[in-house]
Design an enzyme around this catalytic site. Sequence first.
Site, PDB file in Angstrom:
ATOM      1  N   GLY A  84       0.838  -1.196   0.000  1.00  0.00           N
ATOM      2  CA  GLY A  84       0.000   0.000   0.000  1.00  0.00           C
ATOM      3  C   GLY A  84       0.871   1.243   0.000  1.00  0.00           C
ATOM      4  O   GLY A  84       1.936   1.264   0.628  1.00  0.00           O
ATOM      5  N   GLY A 176      -7.508  -7.558  -7.699  1.00  0.00           N
ATOM      6  CA  GLY A 176      -6.076  -7.437  -8.024  1.00  0.00           C
ATOM      7  C   GLY A 176      -5.366  -8.712  -7.600  1.00  0.00           C
ATOM      8  O   GLY A 176      -5.991  -9.762  -7.436  1.00  0.00           O
ATOM      9  N   ARG A 177      -4.057  -8.582  -7.392  1.00  0.00           N
ATOM     10  CA  ARG A 177      -3.256  -9.766  -7.033  1.00  0.00           C
ATOM     11  C   ARG A 177      -3.795 -10.451  -5.783  1.00  0.00           C
ATOM     12  O   ARG A 177      -3.968 -11.667  -5.743  1.00  0.00           O
ATOM     13  CB  ARG A 177      -1.795  -9.352  -6.761  1.00  0.00           C
ATOM     14  CG  ARG A 177      -1.025  -8.919  -7.964  1.00  0.00           C
ATOM     15  CD  ARG A 177       0.333  -8.394  -7.526  1.00  0.00           C
ATOM     16  NE  ARG A 177       0.178  -7.145  -6.787  1.00  0.00           N
ATOM     17  CZ  ARG A 177       0.522  -5.950  -7.245  1.00  0.00           C
ATOM     18  NH1 ARG A 177       1.098  -5.849  -8.422  1.00  0.00           N
ATOM     19  NH2 ARG A 177       0.343  -4.862  -6.532  1.00  0.00           N
ATOM     20  N   HIS A 307      -3.924  -5.370  11.910  1.00  0.00           N
ATOM     21  CA  HIS A 307      -3.221  -5.190  10.629  1.00  0.00           C
ATOM     22  C   HIS A 307      -2.036  -6.158  10.489  1.00  0.00           C
ATOM     23  O   HIS A 307      -0.872  -5.741  10.440  1.00  0.00           O
ATOM     24  CB  HIS A 307      -2.750  -3.736  10.478  1.00  0.00           C
ATOM     25  CG  HIS A 307      -2.526  -3.343   9.051  1.00  0.00           C
ATOM     26  ND1 HIS A 307      -2.683  -2.066   8.577  1.00  0.00           N
ATOM     27  CD2 HIS A 307      -2.158  -4.079   7.967  1.00  0.00           C
ATOM     28  CE1 HIS A 307      -2.417  -2.016   7.280  1.00  0.00           C
ATOM     29  NE2 HIS A 307      -2.082  -3.249   6.884  1.00  0.00           N
ATOM     30  N   ILE A 308      -2.375  -7.448  10.420  1.00  0.00           N
ATOM     31  CA  ILE A 308      -1.317  -8.472  10.383  1.00  0.00           C
ATOM     32  C   ILE A 308      -1.346  -9.288   9.083  1.00  0.00           C
ATOM     33  O   ILE A 308      -0.836 -10.411   9.040  1.00  0.00           O
ATOM     34  CB  ILE A 308      -1.415  -9.427  11.599  1.00  0.00           C
ATOM     35  CG1 ILE A 308      -2.825 -10.055  11.716  1.00  0.00           C
ATOM     36  CG2 ILE A 308      -1.039  -8.703  12.885  1.00  0.00           C
ATOM     37  CD1 ILE A 308      -2.913 -11.198  12.710  1.00  0.00           C
ATOM     38  N   GLY A 309      -1.936  -8.708   8.024  1.00  0.00           N
ATOM     39  CA  GLY A 309      -2.078  -9.446   6.766  1.00  0.00           C
ATOM     40  C   GLY A 309      -0.790 -10.113   6.294  1.00  0.00           C
ATOM     41  O   GLY A 309      -0.795 -11.270   5.882  1.00  0.00           O
TER      42      GLY A 309
HETATM   43  C1  GLV Z   1       0.001  -3.851   4.126  1.00  0.00           C
HETATM   44  O1  GLV Z   1      -1.048  -3.414   4.403  1.00  0.00           O
HETATM   45  C2  GLV Z   1       0.828  -3.341   3.083  1.00  0.00           C
HETATM   46  O2  GLV Z   1       0.449  -2.344   2.442  1.00  0.00           O
HETATM   47  O3  GLV Z   1       1.913  -3.897   2.856  1.00  0.00           O
END
Ligand code: GLV
Length: 342
Positions: A84, A176-177, A307-309
């Site tokens: 992001g 998207g991806r 926010h641990i994606g």
């Molecule tokens: C996570 O949210 C990123 O943008 O890498």
Amino acid sequence: MRPVRLMKVFITRRIPPEGIAALSRAADCEVEQWDSDEPIPDKELERGLAGAHGLLCLLSDRVDKRLLDAAGANLKVISTMSVGVDHLALDEIKKRENARWLVITSICPHVHRSGYTPDVLTDTTAELAVSLLLTTCRRLPEAIEEVKNGGWTSWKPLWMCGYGLTQSTVGIIGLGRIGQAIARRLKPFGVQKFLYTGRQPRPEEAAEFQAEFVSVPQLAAQSDFIVVTCSLTPATRGLCNKDVFQKMKKTAVFVNISRGDVVNQDDLYQALASGQIAAAGLDVTTPEPLPTNHPLLTLKNCVILPHIGSATYRTRNTMSLLAANNLLAGLRGEPMPSELKL
Ligand code: GLV
């Protein structure tokens, strides 16, 4: 031998070892770092960045006009350890790129370039999105709590029932991806139909899932699960608001792994509290961190993660190495492994 002219690099946080090792090995760079796991105060960032040629930052660092001005004319490369880029003032960066290009194009062909870390976190983030979706729709945090607090008194036919993916319709906002990687993982759960929305149809990508391109209101009305994976832009800010929640099924589950600002959180709270939608799973919020007294945290049907994606050791290490390599390539005037095209 001519002495090497050192380029100053500033890193805004402790980062995983592979990235810092790559930068430490670079004989042409002098590295300064905010040596903490906590965010750097604004004043320290301005001080550290003054005169720097390169900045390695995180998604929690706001790189705005004020900071760019404070950095000064040396700054050539901004490399963010994230996919992001909504924390970067892209219009300001672009302005500077163009202005300086005109002045010094002959001696320095690459000024003000930016790097980011797409691709390397796609699978990890999709894995988290699926985990969050299942956790939310099958009410796992509530169920775990009931075991601990004595609420589990017997096997009861309708107790702790949720919603399953089999024969469902899944709507993806942003194919998207990461959106595609999520669809790929959800398909084997028996999803009947995929819908998606975005700037424009993506027939090639959608073919793998026979996903149908629809408008946001259509997606809201038809989906049993909505997963938000689009990036935050002026067009997507506040996109998921009361108009969208009002169109959703009462049984629908909403998941956001993109950015908190894509959602109007007050509207989401109302939709969840009033039973307009069944549940929400959020890996991102506004603000981050979410204050512990935030109303969303009082709701049983809202699962919130910090926010641990992309948070696996391997992925974060890979991200830090890619961010370091972007920075070094940019500073040396070489092609960046992942340059952000402005
Ligand atoms: C996570 O949210 C990123 O943008 O890498």
